[in-house]
Design a protein around this motif. Structure first.
Motif, PDB file in Angstrom:
ATOM      1  N   THR A   1      19.464  11.760  -4.456  1.00 19.11           N
ATOM      2  CA  THR A   1      20.103  10.475  -4.743  1.00 19.11           C
ATOM      3  C   THR A   1      20.970  10.566  -5.991  1.00 19.11           C
ATOM      4  OG1 THR A   1      18.165   9.347  -3.836  1.00 19.11           O
ATOM      5  CG2 THR A   1      19.681   8.030  -5.168  1.00 19.11           C
TER       6      THR A   1
ATOM      7  N   HIS B   1      16.663  12.924   2.696  1.00 22.67           N
ATOM      8  CA  HIS B   1      17.542  11.760   2.683  1.00 22.67           C
ATOM      9  C   HIS B   1      18.555  11.893   1.546  1.00 22.67           C
ATOM     10  CE1 HIS B   1      14.588  10.020   5.414  1.00 22.67           C
ATOM     11  NE2 HIS B   1      13.661  10.455   4.561  1.00 22.67           N
TER      12      HIS B   1
ATOM     13  N   THR C   1      21.600  10.107  -0.498  1.00 19.05           N
ATOM     14  CA  THR C   1      22.088   8.760  -0.769  1.00 19.05           C
ATOM     15  C   THR C   1      22.938   8.757  -2.031  1.00 19.05           C
ATOM     16  OG1 THR C   1      20.019   7.896   0.159  1.00 19.05           O
ATOM     17  CG2 THR C   1      21.402   6.347  -1.073  1.00 19.05           C
ATOM     18  N   ASP C   2      24.086   8.062  -1.979  1.00 23.36           N
ATOM     19  CA  ASP C   2      24.947   7.860  -3.156  1.00 23.36           C
ATOM     20  C   ASP C   2      25.364   9.198  -3.772  1.00 23.36           C
ATOM     21  OD1 ASP C   2      24.643   5.116  -2.804  1.00 23.36           O
ATOM     22  OD2 ASP C   2      22.918   5.019  -4.145  1.00 23.36           O
TER      23      ASP C   2
ATOM     24  N   THR D   1      19.085  12.266   6.813  1.00 26.78           N
ATOM     25  CA  THR D   1      19.884  11.048   6.812  1.00 26.78           C
ATOM     26  C   THR D   1      20.891  11.084   5.673  1.00 26.78           C
ATOM     27  OG1 THR D   1      18.432   9.754   5.358  1.00 26.78           O
ATOM     28  CG2 THR D   1      17.885   9.790   7.706  1.00 26.78           C
TER      29      THR D   1
ATOM     30  N   GLN E   1      23.686   8.473   3.488  1.00 24.65           N
ATOM     31  CA  GLN E   1      24.167   7.129   3.210  1.00 24.65           C
ATOM     32  C   GLN E   1      24.994   7.151   1.934  1.00 24.65           C
ATOM     33  OE1 GLN E   1      21.122   4.140   2.629  1.00 24.65           O
ATOM     34  NE2 GLN E   1      22.499   2.513   3.263  1.00 24.65           N
ATOM     35  N   ASN E   2      26.205   6.616   2.012  1.00 25.38           N
ATOM     36  CA  ASN E   2      27.114   6.561   0.861  1.00 25.38           C
ATOM     37  C   ASN E   2      27.348   7.945   0.259  1.00 25.38           C
ATOM     38  OD1 ASN E   2      27.264   3.744   1.131  1.00 25.38           O
ATOM     39  ND2 ASN E   2      25.511   3.441  -0.225  1.00 25.38           N
TER      40      ASN E   2
ATOM     41  N   ASP F   1      23.577   8.910  10.414  1.00 23.71           N
ATOM     42  CA  ASP F   1      24.555   8.221   9.570  1.00 23.71           C
ATOM     43  C   ASP F   1      24.039   6.811   9.279  1.00 23.71           C
ATOM     44  OD1 ASP F   1      26.737   7.064   8.364  1.00 23.71           O
ATOM     45  OD2 ASP F   1      28.117   7.372  10.038  1.00 23.71           O
ATOM     46  N   LEU F   2      23.688   6.569   7.999  1.00 26.07           N
ATOM     47  CA  LEU F   2      23.225   5.239   7.610  1.00 26.07           C
ATOM     48  C   LEU F   2      24.326   4.388   7.005  1.00 26.07           C
ATOM     49  CD1 LEU F   2      19.712   6.115   6.096  1.00 26.07           C
ATOM     50  CD2 LEU F   2      20.299   5.406   8.425  1.00 26.07           C
ATOM     51  N   GLY F   3      25.571   4.896   7.072  1.00 30.19           N
ATOM     52  CA  GLY F   3      26.713   4.098   6.638  1.00 30.19           C
ATOM     53  C   GLY F   3      27.265   4.507   5.288  1.00 30.19           C
TER      54      GLY F   3
ATOM     55  N   ASN G   1      29.574   6.731   4.544  1.00 28.14           N
ATOM     56  CA  ASN G   1      29.887   8.147   4.354  1.00 28.14           C
ATOM     57  C   ASN G   1      31.381   8.352   4.582  1.00 28.14           C
ATOM     58  OD1 ASN G   1      27.038   9.126   4.042  1.00 28.14           O
ATOM     59  ND2 ASN G   1      26.890   8.254   6.092  1.00 28.14           N
TER      60      ASN G   1
END
Length: 689
Positions: free
Chosen positions: A563, A593, A595-596, A616, A618-619, A649-651, A653
C-alpha cells in the motif's frame, strides 16, 4: 523459466548462498547516448561536461530529494554524486550491467580520475567532515592495493588520505574468491556463460579471467579539522604515480563535538589503549564487569582501540564519544581449531550470549565505530559487528564497516531496537533478524554496499513476528535484495528507500525460501520507494521486479498488503510474482493486494506473473511503461481457460503501457499475455507525479 542447478542455494550464519549473475541486457546506453562495445562495456565521453555545474546538486540515492520525501533514513549528511560535480576526469555510465564499475555506483554513474585529474564538490552546508566512496584497482594477483588521494578545500593546504582495495574485489561463483586468476569454483554448478555444467561438458569450457569481478567500492571518512561554509569547494585529486581512482560520491556533514561522560566506567581507567597499539579487549571486559557491579555505564572516549575478538555483553550500557571519534578496530584472527558453530576465524564484534544459553538482555550500545578486517566470505564464521541474542536492548548511532554482516542476531529474542546506524562495505548482509526475533524494530538506519541482503527477516525454523523495518535507506546491495522477508507473521516494512540492487535480487523480496517458516497472519509493505531496482536473474535468464514475490518452498497465502509504495525507474518489471519451474505446479501466491501504488518508469511491464494464484489491484497508477502492462504467464501450462494467475481490478488503475492503460479490460481476469523475455525499453528519468 529455469532449470535445476547442481549446488542448490542454502543459507547459513551470514546470508543466503547464491550464484552470481551477469546482466546481458544493455539497459541505459541509448538513453545516455553512448555506444555499447562487445561484452556490454559502456563508453562515455571524457570529462568537462560537469564542470559547468554552479550549484551543489544534493541528492538522496542519486534522486532529487523531493521524489523521496518522507522515505528512508534521516541521515546527518548531504549526498553529492561525482557525476554532477566539476571534474576534468571521465564520467562513466550510466549502466546497469553487473560486474562493471557503473553498475555498482550510486545512481549507476561515477567519475574516473587518472593521476593529475580531480573532481570538485561545492559544499551545500557547513561541514567539518566528509566521506568519500571510491574504487581503486585490485592487485594483479588479488589482495588489494593502497593508493593516495589528495583533499583540498578552496585550494588550501593539501591533506592526503590513503585509499585501499583490500576489502573490495571479489571474484567467481558464490561464496566468491579473492583470486582474480582462479579457475571456476564450482564446476558442478550450472554456469550461464557456457550454458552448461562444466564438469559434465566436453570439451571443457574456458572462462575469461577474472571471472565475474564484483564488490568494487569502499569508502573512507575524514575529519577536516575545522568547519567550512556552504559554497566552499572540496577538491579530490589523484596525485602523480597513484592508481586510477573512481569517485562515486561525497557525503558531507557537520559532526558534533565528542560526547564526554564523566559518570561512567571509563575504559582508560582499566588499561585500554586509545592509540590502537595494544589490544584493549581485556580492558573493555574489566570496565564492563565493574560497570555491572556499580550500575554505571561504560564509556569509551575518543581514540582507536584494538579488539581482535568478541566482547560479550549482557546487562550493560556502552557508549562512545560518537562514531567519528571512538573506533573499535580489529584484525581477523584464525582459530587453532574450528569453533562449535563452525567458525574458523574470530574478530572484532559485540556479541550477546547465544540464545541456547539464554541470550543477553538490557544491552545498550551507542556512539562508536566497529571496523573489522573481513576480506572473504565464509558463511560459518561469526565475524559480524553485532551478534548473538539481544533482548530488551538497543543499538544506536554506530558506524559498522568491513565486517561480514553488520548486525546478525540469532534468536529467539524479543524487543530489540536498532536505530540510526550506518552500516557499509559488508561482505554479506547489513542487518539480519534470524530465527524467532519478535516485537523488534530496524528503523532509521543507512545501509550501503552490502554483499547480500541489506535488511532481512529470516524465519528459519522459528518465525519472526511483530517486527518493523521502517524509514531505512538501503543503497547498492551488490548481491541479492535491499529488503528481504523470508516467512514470518505480522511484520511490517514501511517508509523505506531502496536503490540500485546489482545482481540476482530486488529492492524488496517476499520469499518462501531458505527453509523459512510459512507466511502467516499479515505482512504490510507500506509507503516505500524503490529506485533503479530489479536485477537480472542469471540462472533464469530473466529480469526481476522491483518488488519480487517468490514461492519456492511453500505457498505464499498470508494477508499481504502492498500500500502506498512508489516504484521509480524499474529496470524490468515493477511487480513480479514467481515460482521456480520445478515446483510451478506445487506452489502458488494468493491474497496479495496492491493499493495506492505509483509506478514511474519500467523497462518492461508493470506486472509480471509467473506463478499460479492471484492478486488484487486498486489505484495503481503507472506511466512510462516499456511493454504490455501485464505479462501473465501463470504457471506456464497455457490452459484453454487462460492463465493460472488471476488479476482482479478493483478500480482506479490508470495510465500506462504500450497498449493503453496498463490494466486494460482485455487483460482481465487471466488473459495469457506471456512474453518470456520482453525487450527492455529504457524509461525517462522519474519526475514529480
Amino acid at each position: 523459466m529455469s532449470r535445476s542447478i547442481t549446488g542448490a542455494a542454502t543459507r547459513q550464519s551470514g546470508g543466503p548462498r547464491r550464484r552470481a549473475a551477469v546482466v546481458v541486457a544493455s539497459l541505459t546506453a541509448a538513453a545516455a547516448g553512448f555506444s555499447m562495445l562487445a561484452g556490454g562495456t559502456a563508453v562515455a565521453g571524457t570529462g568537462h561536461g560537469a564542470a559547468a555545474t554552479a550549484q551543489p546538486a544534493v541528492t538522496r540515492a542519486a534522486l532529487d530529494p523531493s521524489l523521496v520525501a518522507g522515505r528512508g533514513a534521516n541521515v546527518g549528511f548531504a549526498e553529492q554524486e561525482a557525476e554532477h560535480a566539476a571534474t576534468n576526469g571521465t564520467v562513466i555510465g550510466p549502466g546497469r550491467d553487473a560486474y562493471t564499475l557503473p553498475a555498482e555506483a550510486s545512481g549507476r554513474s561515477a567519475v574516473t580520475l587518472k593521476p593529475g585529474q580531480y573532481v570538485e564538490f561545492t559544499l551545500p552546508a557547513t561541514t567539518n567532515a566528509i566521506n568519500v566512496r571510491y574504487s581503486i584497482p585490485d592487485a594483479p594477483n588479488g589482495g588489494g592495493i593502497t593508493s593516495p588521494l589528495n583533499v583540498t578545500v578552496n585550494g588550501g593546504a593539501k591533506r592526503a588520505i590513503t585509499l585501499t582495495s583490500q576489502y573490495a574485489w571479489l571474484y567467481n561463483l558464490y561464496p566468491f574468491s579473492n583470486d582474480p586468476n582462479g579457475d571456476i569454483l564450482h564446476p558442478d554448478y550450472w554456469v550461464t556463460e557456457c550454458g552448461c555444467v562444466p564438469q559434465d561438458t566436453t570439451p571443457a569450457p574456458v572462462f575469461a579471467k577474472p571471472f565475474r569481478p564484483n564488490h568494487f567500492y569502499d569508502e573512507q571518512r575524514l575529519l577536516l579539522g575545522r568547519t567550512y561554509r556552504a559554497g566552499d569547494k572540496v577538491r579530490l585529486t589523484v596525485p602523480a604515480g597513484a592508481a586510477t581512482t573512481t569517485i562515486d560520491l561525497l557525503d558531507s556533514q557537520r559532526v558534533a563535538p565528542p560526547k564526554i561522560d564523566l559518570i561512567a566506567a571509563n575504559v582508560l581507567a582499566f588499561g585500554a589503549d586509545p592509540t590502537g597499539r595494544r589490544d584493549s579487549a581485556d580492558a573493555i571486559d574489566r570496565a564492563i564487569a565493574f560497570a555491572r557491579l556499580t550500575h554505571l555505564k561504560v564509556y569509551i572516549p575518543p581514540g582507536t582501540y584494538q579488539v581482535n575478538r568478541h566482547i560479550i555483553v549482557d546487562n550493560v550500557t556502552i557508549e562512545g564519544a560518537g562514531s567519528w571519534y571512538t573506533v573499535i578496530k580489529g584484525h581477523q584472527v584464525s582459530l587453532s581449531t574450528p569453533a562449535a558453530d563452525g567458525s574458523v576465524h574470530t574478530g572484532v564484534g559485540f556479541y550477546g550470549k547465544d540464545a541456547s544459553a539464554g541470550g543477553s538482555s538490557n544491552v545498550h550500545l551507542s556512539g562508536f565505530t566497529i571496523q573489522g578486517d573481513v576480506r572473504e566470505r565464509i558463511d560459518t564464521d561469526q565475524v559480524n559487528g553485532i551478534g548473538g541474542a539481544l533482548s530488551n536492548s538497543t543499538v544506536d548511532g554506530l558506524y559498522i564497516q568491513h565486517t561480514k554482516v553488520g548486525i546478525w542476531l540469532d534468536g529467539p529474542l524479543d524487543n530489540l531496537k536498532i536505530t540510526g546506524n550506518e552500516i557499509v562495505d559488508q561482505i554479506a548482509d547489513g542487518i539480519n533478524f534470524h530465527t524467532g526475533v519478535t516485537n523488534s524494530a530496524i528503523s532509521g538506519n543507512f545501509i550501503r554496499n552490502t554483499g547480500d541482503d541489506g535488511l532481512a527477516l529470516w524465519s528459519e525454523k522459528t518465525e519472526d513476528a511483530n517486527n518493523t523495518i521502517d524509514h531505512n535507506t538501503v543503497q547498492t546491495p551488490v548481491l541479492a535484495n535491499g529488503i528481504a522477508v523470508y516467512g514470518g507473521t505480522d511484520n511490517t516494512v514501511s517508509n523505506n528507500l531502496v536503490a540500485d540492487p546489482i545482481r540476482e535480487g530486488s529492492a524488496i523480496q517476499v520469499g518462501s525460501r531458505f527453509g523459512s517458516e510459512a507466511f502467516t497472519g499479515h505482512l504490510w509493505i507500506t509507503g516505500n520507494t524503490t529506485a533503479r531496482a530489479g536485477t537480472y536473474e542469471l540462472n533464469w535468464n530473466i529480469g526481476l521486479g522491483a518488488i519480487w514475490f517468490y514461492a519456492l518452498e511453500k505457498n505464499i497465502d498470508a494477508d499481504i498488503q502492498v500500500t502506498g509504495d512508489t516504484f521509480l525507474d524499474s529496470t524490468y518489471n515493477a511487480i513480479m510474482l514467481v515460482s521456480d519451474f520445478p515446483v510451478k505446479d506445487l506452489y502458488s501466491i494468493t491474497n496479495v493486494h496492491f493499493t495506492d501504488i505509483k509506478v514511474d518508469g519500467t523497462g518492461t511491464s508493470v506486472l509480471s506473473a509467473r506463478v499460479a494464484g492471484g492478486a488484487t489491484f486498486q489505484n495503481v497508477d503507472a506511466r512510462n511503461v516499456g511493454a504490455v502492462g501485464v505479462n501473465n504467464c501463470g504457471s506456464f501450462d497455457f490452459t484453454p481457460a487462460g492463465s493460472e494467475f488471476t488479476v482482479t481490478d478493483l478500480g482506479g488503475n490508470d495510465g500506462g503501457g504500450t497498449t493503453g492503460d496498463w490494466l486494460a479490460p482485455w487483460e482481465l481476469p487471466n488473459t495469457i499475455t506471456c512474453d518470456d523475455r520482453p525487450p527492455v525499453v529504457v524509461p525517462p528519468a522519474p519526475t514529480q507525479w
